[in-house]
Design an enzyme around this catalytic site. Sequence first.
Site, PDB file in Angstrom:
ATOM      1  N   SER A  44       0.918   3.441   5.103  1.00  0.00           N
ATOM      2  CA  SER A  44       0.824   3.999   6.458  1.00  0.00           C
ATOM      3  C   SER A  44       0.920   2.965   7.576  1.00  0.00           C
ATOM      4  O   SER A  44       1.241   3.316   8.701  1.00  0.00           O
ATOM      5  CB  SER A  44      -0.460   4.808   6.626  1.00  0.00           C
ATOM      6  OG  SER A  44      -1.582   3.969   6.685  1.00  0.00           O
ATOM      7  N   LYS A  85      -5.755   2.019  10.909  1.00  0.00           N
ATOM      8  CA  LYS A  85      -4.697   2.506  11.809  1.00  0.00           C
ATOM      9  C   LYS A  85      -4.706   1.662  13.082  1.00  0.00           C
ATOM     10  O   LYS A  85      -5.538   0.789  13.269  1.00  0.00           O
ATOM     11  CB  LYS A  85      -4.923   3.977  12.186  1.00  0.00           C
ATOM     12  CG  LYS A  85      -5.083   4.928  11.024  1.00  0.00           C
ATOM     13  CD  LYS A  85      -3.830   5.127  10.229  1.00  0.00           C
ATOM     14  CE  LYS A  85      -4.107   6.022   9.028  1.00  0.00           C
ATOM     15  NZ  LYS A  85      -3.105   5.971   8.018  1.00  0.00           N
TER      16      LYS A  85
END
Length: 193
Positions: A44, A85
């Site tokens: 990711s 993230k």
Amino acid sequence: MARDKENKKKNEWLDWIKALLLAFGLAFLVRMFLFAPIIVEGPSMFPTLHDRDQMIVNKLSYTIGEPERFDIVVFHAPTQKDFIKRIIALPGEHVAVEDNTLYINGEEVEEPFLNEQKENLQSYQTLTNDFTLEQLPGNYDVVPEGHVFVLGDNRSNSTDSRMIGVVPMEELVGEASFVYWPFDRIHLIGKGE
């Protein structure tokens, strides 16, 4: 004489035990309150971070400071594990993406860490599907106070605020900024990287 030797040996052992206990105690305190290791799981954050990269998380960064746009953060996700993230929007900001361009409060914001991916896109491909904050979980007009909006750098393969909603700041573990393993990838990570 023999008793003195015996006492000296006993004192030596006590000194070693004290030193070890102190070392373990300090290591525990550092691990608990200052820094912690994390292993990146999945793609990711590619290409900035690779699957199985090992990093140090600075837990102190948000105790003494505030999160900033493009910080790479580790946070407790709604699932069992922590996520890693990038912060895209801060409290009070509206976020939208249109035609692979990020807009904060209606103004275009450059994402230099995505330049290479954007250059490699074919004309029919999309890096980030269009969205506005209102279309996402929570149906917010702006990121609420005490929250941040996060996205993975690999926009087509990331579970982030587009699915899980905004992230409460109290769920932030800290800022991830140093890759220490594998050796050929050792580096500090800058905000624009």
